[in-house]
Design a protein around this motif. Structure first.
Motif, PDB file in Angstrom:
ATOM      1  N   GLN A   1       0.819  -1.215   0.000  1.00 17.58           N
ATOM      2  CA  GLN A   1       0.000   0.000   0.000  1.00 17.58           C
ATOM      3  C   GLN A   1       0.852   1.265   0.000  1.00 17.58           C
ATOM      4  O   GLN A   1       0.707   2.154  -0.837  1.00 17.58           O
ATOM      5  CB  GLN A   1      -0.921   0.006   1.229  1.00 17.58           C
ATOM      6  CG  GLN A   1      -1.656   1.329   1.395  1.00 17.58           C
ATOM      7  CD  GLN A   1      -2.680   1.313   2.522  1.00 17.58           C
ATOM      8  OE1 GLN A   1      -3.457   0.370   2.623  1.00 17.58           O
ATOM      9  NE2 GLN A   1      -2.689   2.336   3.334  1.00 17.58           N
TER      10      GLN A   1
ATOM     11  N   ASP B   1       1.636  -5.767  -5.309  1.00 15.65           N
ATOM     12  CA  ASP B   1       0.834  -5.834  -4.086  1.00 15.65           C
ATOM     13  C   ASP B   1       0.200  -7.213  -3.967  1.00 15.65           C
ATOM     14  O   ASP B   1       0.106  -7.945  -4.961  1.00 15.65           O
ATOM     15  CB  ASP B   1      -0.238  -4.734  -4.044  1.00 15.65           C
ATOM     16  CG  ASP B   1      -0.563  -4.311  -2.600  1.00 15.65           C
ATOM     17  OD1 ASP B   1      -0.197  -5.059  -1.661  1.00 15.65           O
ATOM     18  OD2 ASP B   1      -1.179  -3.253  -2.404  1.00 15.65           O
TER      19      ASP B   1
ATOM     20  N   GLU C   1      -2.829  -7.511  -2.717  1.00 15.54           N
ATOM     21  CA  GLU C   1      -4.276  -7.266  -2.751  1.00 15.54           C
ATOM     22  C   GLU C   1      -4.545  -6.247  -3.848  1.00 15.54           C
ATOM     23  O   GLU C   1      -3.631  -5.563  -4.303  1.00 15.54           O
ATOM     24  CB  GLU C   1      -4.792  -6.782  -1.390  1.00 15.54           C
ATOM     25  CG  GLU C   1      -4.090  -5.553  -0.857  1.00 15.54           C
ATOM     26  CD  GLU C   1      -4.440  -5.252   0.588  1.00 15.54           C
ATOM     27  OE1 GLU C   1      -5.580  -5.516   0.981  1.00 15.54           O
ATOM     28  OE2 GLU C   1      -3.568  -4.743   1.296  1.00 15.54           O
TER      29      GLU C   1
HETATM   30 MG   LIG Z   1      -1.605  -3.900   1.953  1.00 19.08          MG
END
Ligand SMILES: [Mg+2]
Ligand SMILES: Nc1nc2c(ncn2[C@@H]2O[C@H](COP(=O)(O)OP(=O)(O)OP(=O)(O)O)[C@@H](O)[C@H]2O)c(=O)[nH]1
Length: 465
Positions: free
Chosen positions: A34, A83, A85
């Motif tokens: 993130q 990532d 996700e």
């Molecule tokens: Mg994350």
């Protein structure tokens, strides 16, 4: 776009024939998790804004450094996004497809699993997700490396506290190092808020730094607490959010790595070698000024260079009595009056690099000699002449009259690492929260090794006298 097309494109800029051949120096950015993906997006957006302010040698050099131009003329970031996700990547994609975005990520370089992240587990990221994603990531990396005429550095962006950036990130940095043993590797690592986040963030930070340490050339350390205070105090963002911190990170990285007036020491790998002259000292922080709230920016009277340089020096202050850091001067606006007095002490530095951007900096060179090269800032073993470098560009950075950035390799970093290691050690001695790690092959011995490595780093920095 192949090499020849790029030469044609670059040389099509009026008055800059053969520019490309002189300045082809690219940076490949790897964005993990993130934090890495969000800060990366801010960084490329800032650079693209800085570039579009003019059609000059500076712009083409910067374009070549951070972007490549595809045959359909679209401008693509030299970046690979990773990532475990989809959420963050989907958001980032939405932003870059916005009508006014003049650059894009290459879809082929987006490697996002549809799992639910690693749940802040470094070991899951490092032991499971990293190996699973390795080939896909390396495939994109190889292609991007081949597309660079001269790759000057690879910049990894990640937070140390989650599980993807820290775990997959450090796994991939090791894999990258195996494949490219001589390329310059640079990590921009975001340390978590010191309170209010997850307990195991200290374990994750410990393991991240320890694993990245030997394989990396330099770290730029950002601290969310520190950036948050800057945002509240200087930018007057009462409700500071992560994107405000990312704006600051982008400005700081951009101000260091955007093009500089050409000299023997202004190439990126020269900057990195100047800042990390000894393998025991690889941690840099970036101090910068001025930072104003957006709405007052244009009304602020321009500051003199000597005021900005003095302000940078003040950010290195420590208390006279116990050598603890003082209230950080980076949180204050630069003051025009001089408040030096004899009780002031400074955190000792291994090296410094001052980057000034804006017009009329002949006086800044003079001031640097006087104030940031003084004996009081360095231990005796740092030779005169390799203490504080100064690089400059006359062009206004992000349209600011003057902007200054001090990249500093100094002893203050040991306070931040020490507090993280102390908290991690306390948890470790109670054998708390170890199960999620042992489940993915990270055993107590691995922790002990990581503690030893980081304690060594802390000791080295603490003992600079
Ligand atoms: Mg994350
Ligand atoms: N400065 C900054 N910090 C961030 C950002 N996003 C997350 N963080 C910090 O990063 C840490 C959490 O790591 P993330 O990057 O969210 O985690 P991740 O790498 O995606 O890993 P998992 O989600 O655990 O798989 C916390 O300390 C957050 O404060 C961001 O955009 N900017």
């Amino acid at each position: 776009m192949d090499f020849e097309q790029l030469v044609v494109y670059t040389n099509s800029i009026p008055g800059h024939s053969n520019l490309f051949l002189n300045s082809a120096m690219s940076v490949l950015t790897l964005q993990f998790g993130q934090c890495g993906n969000q800060t990366g997006h801010h960084l490329f957006s800032l650079i693209s804004q800085d570039i579009t302010r003019s059609n000059s040698c500076y712009s083409s050099e910067s374009t070549e450094r951070w972007f490549r131009i595809k045959p359909d003329d679209s401008c693509v970031a030299r970046a690979v996004l990773v990532d475990t996700e989809q959420k963050v990547i989907t958001e980032v994609k939405k932003k870059q497809w916005a009508a006014d975005s003049v650059w894009k990520y290459d879809e082929a370089n987006i490697i996002a699993h549809s799992g639910g992240g690693t749940g802040n587990n470094w070991a899951y990221g490092h032991g499971k997700k990293g190996p699973e994603l390795k080939e896909m990531i390396m495939e994109s990396v190889r292609k991007e490396v081949e597309r660079c005429d001269t790759l000057r550095a690879t910049l990894n962006l990640l937070s140390s506290a989650g599980g993807t950036g820290s775990g997959v990130g450090s796994y991939m940095v090791e894999a990258y190092r195996d494949e490219y043993p001589t390329k310059t590797l640079l990590n921009a690592v975001v340390l978590p808020y010191s309170s209010g986040e997850v307990v195991i963030q200290n374990y994750n930070t410990l393991l991240t730094i320890a694993n990245l340490y030997d394989v990396s050339d330099m770290f730029i350390i950002f601290q969310n607490d520190h950036l948050h205070k800057m945002s509240v105090n200087l930018l007057k963002n009462k409700n500071t959010e992560l994107h405000d911190l990312n704006d600051l990170i982008a400005v700081k990285i951009g101000s260091l790595f955007q093009p500089l007036e050409r000299s023997e020491s202004s190439r990126i790998h020269d900057i990195i070698s100047h800042l990390t002259p000894h393998p025991q000292y690889k941690f840099i922080t970036l101090k910068s000024a001025p930072h104003y709230p957006k709405e007052v920016c244009k009304y602020e009277a321009p500051l003199e260079w000597n005021v900005l340089v003095r302000h940078m020096k003040q950010t290195l202050r420590v208390s006279h009595l116990d050598n603890e850091p003082l209230l950080d001067w980076e949180m204050k606006s630069p003051r025009t009056h001089n408040s030096e007095h004899s009780l002031v002490r400074y955190s000792p530095c291994v090296s410094n690099l001052l980057v000034s951007r804006g017009s009329g900096a002949s006086d800044v060179k003079h001031t640097v000699g006087l104030s940031l090269d003084e004996n009081v800032l360095y231990p005796q073993w740092v030779p005169e002449g390799s203490r504080c470098g100064h690089l400059h560009h006359n062009r206004r950075f992000m349209d600011m009259d003057k902007f200054i950035c001090l990249a500093t390799n100094n002893s203050l970093i040991h306070y931040s690492f020490n507090s993280i290691v102390e908290k991690a050690w306390k948890t470790f001695t109670h054998k708390a929260h170890l199960h999620p790690y042992t489940k993915f092959g990270v055993e107590a011995e691995d922790f002990v090794e990581a503690f030893a490595k980081l304690e060594n780093v802390i000791k080295s920095y603490k003992e600079i006298k």
